[in-house]
Design an enzyme around this catalytic site. Structure first.
Site, PDB file in Angstrom:
ATOM      1  N   LYS A  13      89.203  -9.609  -0.189  1.00 26.13           N
ATOM      2  CA  LYS A  13      87.796  -9.273   0.118  1.00 26.13           C
ATOM      3  C   LYS A  13      87.325 -10.018   1.366  1.00 26.13           C
ATOM      4  O   LYS A  13      86.746  -9.424   2.266  1.00 26.13           O
ATOM      5  CB  LYS A  13      86.876  -9.640  -1.075  1.00 26.13           C
ATOM      6  CG  LYS A  13      87.238  -8.945  -2.374  1.00 26.13           C
ATOM      7  CD  LYS A  13      86.300  -9.332  -3.508  1.00 26.13           C
ATOM      8  CE  LYS A  13      86.334 -10.792  -3.896  1.00 26.13           C
ATOM      9  NZ  LYS A  13      87.627 -11.263  -4.443  1.00 26.13           N
ATOM     10  N   ARG A  88      79.085  -9.904  -9.544  1.00 26.00           N
ATOM     11  CA  ARG A  88      80.341 -10.174 -10.242  1.00 26.00           C
ATOM     12  C   ARG A  88      80.234  -9.977 -11.734  1.00 26.00           C
ATOM     13  O   ARG A  88      81.207 -10.171 -12.456  1.00 26.00           O
ATOM     14  CB  ARG A  88      80.681 -11.614 -10.000  1.00 26.00           C
ATOM     15  CG  ARG A  88      82.027 -11.783  -9.339  1.00 26.00           C
ATOM     16  CD  ARG A  88      82.116 -13.172  -9.065  1.00 26.00           C
ATOM     17  NE  ARG A  88      83.339 -13.750  -8.782  1.00 26.00           N
ATOM     18  CZ  ARG A  88      83.699 -14.101  -7.560  1.00 26.00           C
ATOM     19  NH1 ARG A  88      82.989 -13.767  -6.518  1.00 26.00           N
ATOM     20  NH2 ARG A  88      84.779 -14.781  -7.418  1.00 26.00           N
ATOM     21  N   ARG A 127      97.697 -19.127   0.671  1.00 26.82           N
ATOM     22  CA  ARG A 127      96.415 -19.060   1.403  1.00 26.82           C
ATOM     23  C   ARG A 127      96.076 -20.409   2.025  1.00 26.82           C
ATOM     24  O   ARG A 127      96.232 -21.460   1.410  1.00 26.82           O
ATOM     25  CB  ARG A 127      95.283 -18.629   0.472  1.00 26.82           C
ATOM     26  CG  ARG A 127      93.932 -18.728   1.170  1.00 26.82           C
ATOM     27  CD  ARG A 127      92.851 -17.903   0.565  1.00 26.82           C
ATOM     28  NE  ARG A 127      92.494 -18.318  -0.774  1.00 26.82           N
ATOM     29  CZ  ARG A 127      91.587 -17.711  -1.509  1.00 26.82           C
ATOM     30  NH1 ARG A 127      90.960 -16.650  -1.035  1.00 26.82           N
ATOM     31  NH2 ARG A 127      91.319 -18.130  -2.727  1.00 26.82           N
ATOM     32  N   ARG A 160      92.413 -24.278  -0.828  1.00 31.92           N
ATOM     33  CA  ARG A 160      91.218 -24.348  -1.680  1.00 31.92           C
ATOM     34  C   ARG A 160      91.545 -24.977  -3.033  1.00 31.92           C
ATOM     35  O   ARG A 160      92.609 -24.722  -3.590  1.00 31.92           O
ATOM     36  CB  ARG A 160      90.659 -22.934  -1.886  1.00 31.92           C
ATOM     37  CG  ARG A 160      89.475 -22.657  -0.994  1.00 31.92           C
ATOM     38  CD  ARG A 160      89.014 -21.240  -1.040  1.00 31.92           C
ATOM     39  NE  ARG A 160      88.751 -20.712  -2.367  1.00 31.92           N
ATOM     40  CZ  ARG A 160      88.279 -19.492  -2.590  1.00 31.92           C
ATOM     41  NH1 ARG A 160      88.015 -18.690  -1.575  1.00 31.92           N
ATOM     42  NH2 ARG A 160      88.075 -19.064  -3.813  1.00 31.92           N
ATOM     43  N   ARG A 171      90.939 -17.340 -13.296  1.00 26.29           N
ATOM     44  CA  ARG A 171      90.008 -16.509 -12.514  1.00 26.29           C
ATOM     45  C   ARG A 171      90.330 -15.029 -12.692  1.00 26.29           C
ATOM     46  O   ARG A 171      89.438 -14.183 -12.747  1.00 26.29           O
ATOM     47  CB  ARG A 171      90.072 -16.908 -11.030  1.00 26.29           C
ATOM     48  CG  ARG A 171      89.389 -18.243 -10.768  1.00 26.29           C
ATOM     49  CD  ARG A 171      89.831 -18.880  -9.468  1.00 26.29           C
ATOM     50  NE  ARG A 171      89.447 -18.135  -8.298  1.00 26.29           N
ATOM     51  CZ  ARG A 171      90.021 -18.259  -7.105  1.00 26.29           C
ATOM     52  NH1 ARG A 171      91.028 -19.102  -6.942  1.00 26.29           N
ATOM     53  NH2 ARG A 171      89.601 -17.543  -6.090  1.00 26.29           N
TER      54      ARG A 171
HETATM   55  P1  AP5 Z   1      91.267 -13.414   0.703  1.00 25.14           P
HETATM   56  O1  AP5 Z   1      90.757 -12.453   1.738  1.00 25.14           O
HETATM   57  O2  AP5 Z   1      90.942 -14.857   0.861  1.00 25.14           O
HETATM   58  O3  AP5 Z   1      90.873 -12.885  -0.760  1.00 25.14           O
HETATM   59  P2  AP5 Z   1      89.479 -12.864  -1.515  1.00 25.14           P
HETATM   60  O4  AP5 Z   1      89.435 -11.607  -2.297  1.00 25.14           O
HETATM   61  O5  AP5 Z   1      88.345 -13.121  -0.570  1.00 25.14           O
HETATM   62  O6  AP5 Z   1      89.735 -14.107  -2.456  1.00 25.14           O
HETATM   63  P3  AP5 Z   1      88.786 -15.223  -3.033  1.00 25.14           P
HETATM   64  O7  AP5 Z   1      89.669 -16.172  -3.785  1.00 25.14           O
HETATM   65  O8  AP5 Z   1      87.921 -15.812  -1.955  1.00 25.14           O
HETATM   66  O9  AP5 Z   1      87.942 -14.426  -4.015  1.00 25.14           O
HETATM   67  P4  AP5 Z   1      87.220 -14.959  -5.215  1.00 25.14           P
HETATM   68  O10 AP5 Z   1      86.442 -13.779  -5.543  1.00 25.14           O
HETATM   69  O11 AP5 Z   1      87.985 -15.515  -6.347  1.00 25.14           O
HETATM   70  O12 AP5 Z   1      86.513 -16.290  -4.642  1.00 25.14           O
HETATM   71  P5  AP5 Z   1      85.059 -16.562  -4.128  1.00 25.14           P
HETATM   72  O13 AP5 Z   1      85.141 -17.427  -2.947  1.00 25.14           O
HETATM   73  O14 AP5 Z   1      84.258 -15.313  -4.064  1.00 25.14           O
HETATM   74  O15 AP5 Z   1      92.861 -13.227   0.620  1.00 25.14           O
HETATM   75  C1  AP5 Z   1      93.630 -14.073  -0.196  1.00 25.14           C
HETATM   76  C2  AP5 Z   1      94.942 -14.449   0.531  1.00 25.14           C
HETATM   77  O16 AP5 Z   1      95.749 -13.278   0.673  1.00 25.14           O
HETATM   78  C3  AP5 Z   1      94.727 -14.972   1.960  1.00 25.14           C
HETATM   79  O17 AP5 Z   1      95.678 -15.955   2.235  1.00 25.14           O
HETATM   80  C4  AP5 Z   1      94.939 -13.722   2.863  1.00 25.14           C
HETATM   81  O18 AP5 Z   1      95.415 -14.078   4.144  1.00 25.14           O
HETATM   82  C5  AP5 Z   1      95.976 -12.955   2.053  1.00 25.14           C
HETATM   83  N1  AP5 Z   1      95.836 -11.512   2.138  1.00 25.14           N
HETATM   84  C6  AP5 Z   1      94.685 -10.783   2.175  1.00 25.14           C
HETATM   85  N2  AP5 Z   1      94.953  -9.467   2.207  1.00 25.14           N
HETATM   86  C7  AP5 Z   1      96.326  -9.370   2.173  1.00 25.14           C
HETATM   87  C8  AP5 Z   1      97.224  -8.254   2.173  1.00 25.14           C
HETATM   88  N3  AP5 Z   1      96.780  -6.982   2.203  1.00 25.14           N
HETATM   89  N4  AP5 Z   1      98.553  -8.519   2.104  1.00 25.14           N
HETATM   90  C9  AP5 Z   1      99.026  -9.815   2.070  1.00 25.14           C
HETATM   91  N5  AP5 Z   1      98.217 -10.894   2.079  1.00 25.14           N
HETATM   92  C10 AP5 Z   1      96.880 -10.666   2.125  1.00 25.14           C
HETATM   93  O19 AP5 Z   1      84.478 -17.394  -5.375  1.00 25.14           O
HETATM   94  C11 AP5 Z   1      84.931 -18.698  -5.676  1.00 25.14           C
HETATM   95  C12 AP5 Z   1      84.202 -19.205  -6.909  1.00 25.14           C
HETATM   96  O20 AP5 Z   1      82.780 -19.255  -6.645  1.00 25.14           O
HETATM   97  C13 AP5 Z   1      84.312 -18.329  -8.159  1.00 25.14           C
HETATM   98  O21 AP5 Z   1      85.478 -18.614  -8.905  1.00 25.14           O
HETATM   99  C14 AP5 Z   1      83.035 -18.716  -8.917  1.00 25.14           C
HETATM  100  O22 AP5 Z   1      83.154 -19.957  -9.534  1.00 25.14           O
HETATM  101  C15 AP5 Z   1      82.029 -18.848  -7.776  1.00 25.14           C
HETATM  102  N6  AP5 Z   1      81.331 -17.585  -7.477  1.00 25.14           N
HETATM  103  C16 AP5 Z   1      81.369 -16.905  -6.304  1.00 25.14           C
HETATM  104  N7  AP5 Z   1      80.601 -15.810  -6.360  1.00 25.14           N
HETATM  105  C17 AP5 Z   1      80.067 -15.794  -7.607  1.00 25.14           C
HETATM  106  C18 AP5 Z   1      79.206 -14.888  -8.272  1.00 25.14           C
HETATM  107  N8  AP5 Z   1      78.720 -13.784  -7.687  1.00 25.14           N
HETATM  108  N9  AP5 Z   1      78.893 -15.173  -9.569  1.00 25.14           N
HETATM  109  C19 AP5 Z   1      79.343 -16.272 -10.172  1.00 25.14           C
HETATM  110  N10 AP5 Z   1      80.163 -17.168  -9.602  1.00 25.14           N
HETATM  111  C20 AP5 Z   1      80.523 -16.928  -8.314  1.00 25.14           C
END
Ligand code: AP5
Length: 214
Positions: A13, A88, A127, A160, A171
């Site tokens: 994402k 979410r 990552r 991270r 997760r």
């Molecule tokens: P990346 O683009 O970083 O993936 P992502 O989907 O953004 O992953 P996140 O871990 O950031 O998502 P998340 O939803 O768990 O975390 P968030 O920060 O929102 O890609 C991942 C890796 O793969 C990278 O190394 C990239 O280079 C590689 N890659 C990408 N595409 C690829 C492809 N096609 N092929 C190969 N490699 C690829 O949330 C973190 C925490 O915050 C949550 O756990 C929760 O505690 C809290 N939080 C955040 N938002 C909320 C909410 N709305 N409600 C409640 N808690 C929340």
């Protein structure tokens, strides 16, 4: 253009949101990045959020909705935005609908980046992120020009804290329980589109552009 990205942790994402942000010149609004900034600055919200985030659990809906109500009325959102990681849960989606109805600015697309759990587990160990900009790398699939250094600033990249294998599994479990119901929620609103997130980063980007222009 108001787009929402739905997908598992590590589904790509953030990577695709950054591509779309440059292409359409609209902000990426990542609740994960916003929360990590609060944690880093040790605000009261950050102190509350940290324990959930480190455990791989979701931060409470009320904290998130209050944070987003303030964010979505900022001027830079006037021409649209990419929501990354919000909503979410169903209560967050309902809260977002209420807010967007009051602003008379409905979502255009809810885009699912579909990736199976095993690919996520394989991916997450590689990552690397640049914490202050949120730029995202992968040691194999999207490596920085110089090992462990950000391409733009040359500053060190980090792993991270929630990317350890056990936390990733937790997760994923929470994603299936609480977030994937959003797929039918937005399907009934006829704004849902899905792309195969197991393709290369560039091919996923191409499919997204095709789906949002259709
Ligand atoms: P990346 O683009 O970083 O993936 P992502 O989907 O953004 O992953 P996140 O871990 O950031 O998502 P998340 O939803 O768990 O975390 P968030 O920060 O929102 O890609 C991942 C890796 O793969 C990278 O190394 C990239 O280079 C590689 N890659 C990408 N595409 C690829 C492809 N096609 N092929 C190969 N490699 C690829 O949330 C973190 C925490 O915050 C949550 O756990 C929760 O505690 C809290 N939080 C955040 N938002 C909320 C909410 N709305 N409600 C409640 N808690 C929340």
């Amino acid at each position: 253009m108001r787009i929402l990205l739905i997908g598992p942790p590590g589904g790509g994402k953030g990577t695709q949101a950054k591509n779309l942000m440059s292409k359409f010149n609209i902000p990426q609004i990542s609740t994960g990045d916003m929360l990590r900034k609060h944690v880093k600055e040790m605000t009261s919200l950050g102190i509350k959020a940290k324990k959930f985030m480190d455990n791989g659990e979701l931060v409470t809906d009320s904290i998130i909705l209050n944070m987003m109500k303030e964010r979505l009325i900022q001027k830079d959102c006037n021409n649209g935005y990419i929501l990354d990681g919000f909503p979410r849960t169903i209560p967050q989606a309902e809260g977002l609908d209420k807010l967007l109805n009051s602003l008379n600015s409905p979502l255009d697309k809810a885009l699912v980046i579909d990736v199976n759990d095993q690919s996520i587990i394989d991916r997450m160990g590689g990552r690397r992120v640049h914490p202050s900009s949120g730029r995202i790398y992968h040691i194999k699939y999207n490596p920085p020009k110089e090992k462990d250094k950000d391409d733009i600033t040359g500053e060190p990249l980090i792993i991270r804290e929630d990317d350890i294998k056990e936390t990733v599994k937790k997760r994923l479990k929470i994603y299936h329980q609480l977030t994937s119901p959003l797929i039918s929620y937005y399907s009934t609103k006829n704004i849902l589109v899905t792309v195969d997130g197991t393709l290369s980063i560039n091919d996923v980007y191409k499919s997204i552009l095709k789906k949002i222009n259709d």
